[in-house]
Enzyme design. Structure first.
Site, PDB file in Angstrom:
ATOM      1  N   HIS A 141       0.842  -1.212   0.000  1.00  0.00           N
ATOM      2  CA  HIS A 141       0.000   0.000   0.000  1.00  0.00           C
ATOM      3  C   HIS A 141       0.871   1.254   0.000  1.00  0.00           C
ATOM      4  O   HIS A 141       0.652   2.180  -0.777  1.00  0.00           O
ATOM      5  CB  HIS A 141      -0.937   0.025   1.209  1.00  0.00           C
ATOM      6  CG  HIS A 141      -1.535   1.390   1.417  1.00  0.00           C
ATOM      7  ND1 HIS A 141      -2.596   1.863   0.668  1.00  0.00           N
ATOM      8  CD2 HIS A 141      -1.177   2.410   2.231  1.00  0.00           C
ATOM      9  CE1 HIS A 141      -2.874   3.105   1.037  1.00  0.00           C
ATOM     10  NE2 HIS A 141      -2.025   3.467   1.984  1.00  0.00           N
ATOM     11  N   HIS A 146       1.323   5.306  -2.636  1.00  0.00           N
ATOM     12  CA  HIS A 146       1.736   6.677  -2.334  1.00  0.00           C
ATOM     13  C   HIS A 146       2.933   7.192  -3.119  1.00  0.00           C
ATOM     14  O   HIS A 146       3.033   8.390  -3.360  1.00  0.00           O
ATOM     15  CB  HIS A 146       2.071   6.806  -0.840  1.00  0.00           C
ATOM     16  CG  HIS A 146       0.879   6.761   0.052  1.00  0.00           C
ATOM     17  ND1 HIS A 146       0.036   7.841   0.211  1.00  0.00           N
ATOM     18  CD2 HIS A 146       0.367   5.776   0.832  1.00  0.00           C
ATOM     19  CE1 HIS A 146      -0.939   7.522   1.059  1.00  0.00           C
ATOM     20  NE2 HIS A 146      -0.761   6.272   1.452  1.00  0.00           N
ATOM     21  N   GLU A 187      -5.553   9.841   0.279  1.00  0.00           N
ATOM     22  CA  GLU A 187      -5.982   8.437   0.261  1.00  0.00           C
ATOM     23  C   GLU A 187      -7.098   8.153  -0.755  1.00  0.00           C
ATOM     24  O   GLU A 187      -7.083   7.117  -1.409  1.00  0.00           O
ATOM     25  CB  GLU A 187      -6.436   7.977   1.650  1.00  0.00           C
ATOM     26  CG  GLU A 187      -5.334   7.949   2.702  1.00  0.00           C
ATOM     27  CD  GLU A 187      -4.284   6.849   2.486  1.00  0.00           C
ATOM     28  OE1 GLU A 187      -4.424   6.032   1.564  1.00  0.00           O
ATOM     29  OE2 GLU A 187      -3.300   6.840   3.260  1.00  0.00           O
ATOM     30  N   SER A 206      -4.337   1.367  -4.549  1.00  0.00           N
ATOM     31  CA  SER A 206      -3.767   0.120  -4.054  1.00  0.00           C
ATOM     32  C   SER A 206      -4.853  -0.901  -3.729  1.00  0.00           C
ATOM     33  O   SER A 206      -4.562  -1.958  -3.175  1.00  0.00           O
ATOM     34  CB  SER A 206      -2.887   0.373  -2.823  1.00  0.00           C
ATOM     35  OG  SER A 206      -3.675   0.798  -1.730  1.00  0.00           O
TER      36      SER A 206
HETATM   37 FE    FE Z   1      -1.990   5.386   2.946  1.00  0.00          FE
END
Ligand code: FE
Ligand code: PHE
Length: 290
Positions: A141, A146, A187, A206
């Protein structure tokens, strides 16, 4: 409960009823640690390879161009990459680095790292039985979700500004309001492009199922980015999001969050909190992109 591949924000550290996963004894005082590369098993590398392949083939038409363009900067998709190799490329591109952490870290430590253009990446890999759903962020993730956008100069500056803003919000007791900004942008953010709606949020990018849900499903609501409105909005941590906020560009996001938040926090505190998914009168919805 649907399988979201993690949207747990670092701000939830310590709030849960179980301790965060990971060995914190090896962390330095700023919560960073060496990437424990020797600990990865062949099964861990295989999990990474399979997660990467599954997400990569879903990106066209659903992920924003900046993300797709930068994802190869993560290196070879067959094995968990070395953080130092990515940092070398990232430093040249936007002066960011990634640093290892044992897992979720306290919010002040998290903000301090972002303010120094250091992005904390959890070093452990989820277990095979957590392939579709992992409760806390893991190395997949954190890296896949990110890191690609940290190669974008405007988004990179936004992340640093967010960190500095977090340190300030801690002093103003406003971390809950600022956490909603992280949630609904970093997010779970969506962006309107010439080709249509696309995802830029790491929790979406993700996730096995949320990419399609966020972009193509008629179920969730999608409204234009509005800072105060967003800060009033509660969010879901155990299912796909009921509402997404749509930006026009990373520059719009950067500019909208540049002003001093002190009076903005005060104004938000005067208004009602909105349940996740609430639609306000007169609010225009973005159509799904099928
Ligand atoms: Fe995160
Ligand atoms: N402008 C914000 C403040 O003064 C800081 C910030 C910038 C917060 C970008 C989030 C994102 O508090």
């Amino acid at each position: 409960m649907k399988g979201v591949n993690v949207g747990v924000a670092p701000v939830t550290y310590g709030q849960g009823d179980r301790p965060p996963r990971g060995d914190y004894a090896r962390a330095r005082s700023d919560y960073t640690c060496e990437q424990d590369f020797a600990r990865y098993t062949e099964a861990d590398h295989d999990t990474y390879r399979r997660l990467y392949a599954r997400q990569l083939q879903q990106l066209p038409g659903l992920a924003c161009d900046e993300f797709i363009a930068a994802v190869s900067q993560l290196g070879a998709p067959e094995r968990i990459p070395r953080f130092d190799d990515i940092s070398e490329r990232l430093m040249k591109a936007t002066r960011w680095q990634i640093v290892g952490v044992p897992g979720l870290i306290p919010e002040e430590a998290f903000f301090a790292l972002l303010a120094q253009r250091k992005f904390p990446v959890t070093d452990w890999m989820r277990q095979p039985e957590e392939f579709d759903y992992v409760v806390e962020p893991d190395v997949f993730h954190d890296l896949f979700g990110h890191v690609p956008l940290l190669f974008d100069p405007v988004f990179a500056d936004y992340m640093q500004a967010y960190g500095a803003g977090g340190l300030k919000a801690s002093r103003l007791d406003a971390c809950e309001l600022l956490a909603r900004l992280y949630w609904y942008t970093v997010e779970f953010g969506l962006i309107q492009t010439k080709q249509g709606l696309r995802a830029y949020g790491a929790g979406i990018l993700s996730s096995a199922g949320e990419l399609r849900h966020a972009i193509a499903s008629s179920e969730p609501r999608r409204v234009g980015f509005d800072l105060q409105r967003l800060m009033r909005s509660l969010y879901k941590i155990d299912s796909y999001q009921a509402i997404y906020f749509v930006i026009d560009s990373f520059q719009q996001l950067f500019d909208a969050t540049a002003p001093d938040f002190t009076p903005i926090y005060a104004a938000v505190r005067q208004q009602d909190i909105l349940e996740a998914g609430t639609l306000l009168p007169g609010e225009r919805l973005f159509a799904p992109n099928r």
